[in-house]
Enzyme design. Structure first.
Site, PDB file in Angstrom:
ATOM      1  N   LEU A 124       1.871   8.352  -1.130  1.00 45.38           N
ATOM      2  CA  LEU A 124       1.150   9.584  -0.801  1.00 45.38           C
ATOM      3  C   LEU A 124       1.847  10.326   0.345  1.00 45.38           C
ATOM      4  O   LEU A 124       2.174  11.507   0.236  1.00 45.38           O
ATOM      5  CB  LEU A 124      -0.302   9.233  -0.397  1.00 45.38           C
ATOM      6  CG  LEU A 124      -1.139  10.360   0.215  1.00 45.38           C
ATOM      7  CD1 LEU A 124      -1.394  11.468  -0.788  1.00 45.38           C
ATOM      8  CD2 LEU A 124      -2.487   9.812   0.719  1.00 45.38           C
ATOM      9  N   ALA A 129       3.351  15.513   5.320  1.00 39.82           N
ATOM     10  CA  ALA A 129       1.985  15.158   4.901  1.00 39.82           C
ATOM     11  C   ALA A 129       1.651  13.774   5.440  1.00 39.82           C
ATOM     12  O   ALA A 129       1.871  12.759   4.774  1.00 39.82           O
ATOM     13  CB  ALA A 129       1.863  15.188   3.373  1.00 39.82           C
ATOM     14  N   SER A 131      -1.224  12.770   8.640  1.00 39.01           N
ATOM     15  CA  SER A 131      -2.680  12.895   8.782  1.00 39.01           C
ATOM     16  C   SER A 131      -3.206  13.998   7.861  1.00 39.01           C
ATOM     17  O   SER A 131      -4.312  13.897   7.336  1.00 39.01           O
ATOM     18  CB  SER A 131      -3.042  13.221  10.235  1.00 39.01           C
ATOM     19  OG  SER A 131      -2.679  12.137  11.055  1.00 39.01           O
ATOM     20  N   ILE A 156       6.439   4.157   2.813  1.00 34.55           N
ATOM     21  CA  ILE A 156       5.728   3.561   1.675  1.00 34.55           C
ATOM     22  C   ILE A 156       5.861   2.027   1.687  1.00 34.55           C
ATOM     23  O   ILE A 156       6.942   1.476   1.465  1.00 34.55           O
ATOM     24  CB  ILE A 156       6.210   4.178   0.341  1.00 34.55           C
ATOM     25  CG1 ILE A 156       6.127   5.717   0.397  1.00 34.55           C
ATOM     26  CG2 ILE A 156       5.402   3.625  -0.839  1.00 34.55           C
ATOM     27  CD1 ILE A 156       4.762   6.297   0.806  1.00 34.55           C
ATOM     28  N   ARG A 269      -4.116 -25.507  28.661  1.00 29.46           N
ATOM     29  CA  ARG A 269      -3.342 -25.089  29.831  1.00 29.46           C
ATOM     30  C   ARG A 269      -4.135 -25.334  31.123  1.00 29.46           C
ATOM     31  O   ARG A 269      -5.260 -24.807  31.271  1.00 29.46           O
ATOM     32  CB  ARG A 269      -3.019 -23.594  29.682  1.00 29.46           C
ATOM     33  CG  ARG A 269      -2.466 -22.919  30.906  1.00 29.46           C
ATOM     34  CD  ARG A 269      -1.014 -23.266  31.120  1.00 29.46           C
ATOM     35  NE  ARG A 269      -0.457 -22.530  32.257  1.00 29.46           N
ATOM     36  CZ  ARG A 269       0.604 -22.935  32.914  1.00 29.46           C
ATOM     37  NH1 ARG A 269       1.236 -24.048  32.564  1.00 29.46           N
ATOM     38  NH2 ARG A 269       1.066 -22.221  33.916  1.00 29.46           N
ATOM     39  N   GLU A 365      -3.371   4.398   6.952  1.00 28.39           N
ATOM     40  CA  GLU A 365      -4.612   4.627   6.211  1.00 28.39           C
ATOM     41  C   GLU A 365      -5.633   5.367   7.063  1.00 28.39           C
ATOM     42  O   GLU A 365      -6.808   5.016   7.122  1.00 28.39           O
ATOM     43  CB  GLU A 365      -5.130   3.314   5.639  1.00 28.39           C
ATOM     44  CG  GLU A 365      -4.136   2.811   4.589  1.00 28.39           C
ATOM     45  CD  GLU A 365      -4.474   1.481   3.994  1.00 28.39           C
ATOM     46  OE1 GLU A 365      -5.649   1.118   3.984  1.00 28.39           O
ATOM     47  OE2 GLU A 365      -3.537   0.810   3.530  1.00 28.39           O
TER      48      GLU A 365
END
Ligand SMILES: Cc1cc2nc3c(=O)[nH]c(=O)nc-3n(C[C@H](O)[C@H](O)[C@H](O)COP(=O)(O)OP(=O)(O)OC[C@H]3O[C@@H](n4cnc5c(N)ncnc54)[C@H](O)[C@@H]3O)c2cc1C
Length: 385
Positions: A124, A129, A131, A156, A269, A365
């Site tokens: 996409l 292109a 946000s 991608i 630790r 995303e």
């Protein structure tokens, strides 16, 4: 919705033992080689992990959203490369076909994706292109029974090794934004399709990401997803609404793992004559992390169940992705703190790698800012504003 509790429990137990016994011991090798070993990919295929979200009728497990997020939270208690290898087939790489493909298209590609014979990806994003995802410049011009694609896709996931690409391109001249976009399946080997070399990234070694180029790439008209022009953006939105819940779950698993590692470290630790986990300031970091993991898990399960009931989850999925990805970043930061200097040095702990790996969650995303805007827009709409 959980359809068969016993079957799901068995699957989760299988994932848990695979992650702990097979994957954790090889994580630093995967980082070093920048590759998931072929024998591991074969094992993932044999186990059916590529087909989790693909319907049973097409050879997958057809997990419900609730089942999928529970499995994803288990699989992702590991370095990100593991789930990224199967994740495009169980998410963005197959979902456009699952949601909107014709039966013929589903029969043609989904069974092989479910078996892991084909790796999918979603193309996409473009240089202009990001946000503004609908600002797609890639064009697809109809010529007889084909379309001719020209353009460039950026960032991608799995493109360097993908066999099939879900591609969003502009089919209608003179349109802008989400109108006039169409979703295609483009197969590797189609003349005019080329992928760039894998990028050098901050983290997530073993998960290759690259550019994709289309140069007079002839794609059969039969590869238009659903056979319908002009509805590509709606298809992508369906993919992303589900994927946001999936990804939120995939942000929660690494947070669980980092907290486990931090607890193991702080209980072993010793400083000032005692385990550092005895110090209340360290305990505050443990408590805050566990609380936020619980909050993310609860939100995700609630939203997943709502999706399974057929409810609109556009806002809640956005909230889940936003909260879980930011939460994971906060847990990563605390984990480094709890490890002290060893959290910063790759020779002493895996936390340095996890910290870099999970940074991406807040970017892809939908960045956190885009989710904030989306949530606010939907809330204001509810209030008629
Ligand atoms: C490793 C990796 C893997 C990826 N995998 C895929 C994939 O498989 N398929 C795919 O299609 N894409 C993929 N992406 C793309 C990813 O989804 C985008 O990078 C993301 O959507 C952000 O777009 P951008 O990078 O262009 O940032 P930009 O949009 O340029 O954003 C830059 C900054 O501006 C902010 N900003 C932008 N617009 C606004 C606004 N309106 N209000 C407030 N702030 C704003 C952003 O939040 C961000 O902080 C991947 C990216 C990476 C890095």
């Amino acid at each position: 919705m959980i359809r068969d509790a016993q079957r799901l429990q068995d699957l989760i137990a299988d994932i848990r033992s695979f992650v702990r016994e097979t994957w954790h011991p090889i994580e630093s090798r995967v980082e070093h080689d920048d590759e998931v070993p072929a024998e591991i990919v074969d094992e993932l295929r044999r186990k059916g992990y590529f087909g989790w979200s693909i319907p049973g009728a097409y050879g997958g497990l057809g997990l419900t959203t609730e089942e999928l997020v529970l499995c994803a939270m288990e699989l992702s208690q590991a370095s990100v490369a593991l789930r990224a290898r199967v994740g495009t087939n169980t998410g963005i790489g197959s979902e456009a076909l699952v949601a909107d493909g014709t039966d013929e298209q589903k029969q043609r590609w989904l069974p092989r994706m479910a078996r892991g014979e084909l790796t999918g990806c979603l193309a996409l994003t473009e240089p202009d292109a990001g946000s503004e995802a609908s600002n797609v410049k890639t064009t697809a011009r109809r010529e007889g029974d084909h379309y001719v694609l020209n353009g460039e896709k950026r960032f991608i996931t799995n493109a360097p090794l993908a066999d099939i690409f879900t591609v969003i391109a502009r089919t209608e001249d003179g349109t802008q934004g989400s109108k006039g976009l169409t979703a295609f399946i483009v197969e590797r080997g189609t003349p005019g399709l080329r992928t760039g070399p894998a990028y050098r990234k901050m983290g997530q070694a073993g998960s290759p990401v690259s550019d994709v180029y289309f140069e007079d790439c002839k794609v059969p008209a039969a590869n238009v997803i659903g056979g319908k022009e002009g509805v590509g953006f709606q298809t992508v939105m369906k993919v992303l609404n589900k994927q946001r819940l999936h990804l939120a779950a995939l942000c929660t698993g690494p947070a669980i793992r980092m907290l486990d590692l931090a607890i193991e470290h702080t209980t072993r630790r010793n400083q000032f004559g005692q385990a550092v986990s005895n110090f209340q300031l360290v305990q505050a970091m443990i408590a805050d992390s566990r609380t936020e993991i619980f909050a993310a898990r609860s939100m995700i399960l609630e939203a997943a169940r709502a999706r399974d009931r057929g409810e609109d989850v556009a806002m809640t999925a956005s909230m889940c992705k936003y909260f879980a990805s930011e939460m994971c970043g906060r847990v990563a930061d605390r984990a480094v703190q709890m490890f002290g200097g060893s959290g910063y040095v790759a020779d002493f702990s895996p936390i340095e790698r996890y910290y870099r790996d999970v940074r991406l969650f807040r970017l892809y995303e939908g960045t956190s800012q885009i989710h904030q805007l989306n949530i606010a827009k939907l809330v204001l709409k509810e209030h008629g504003a």
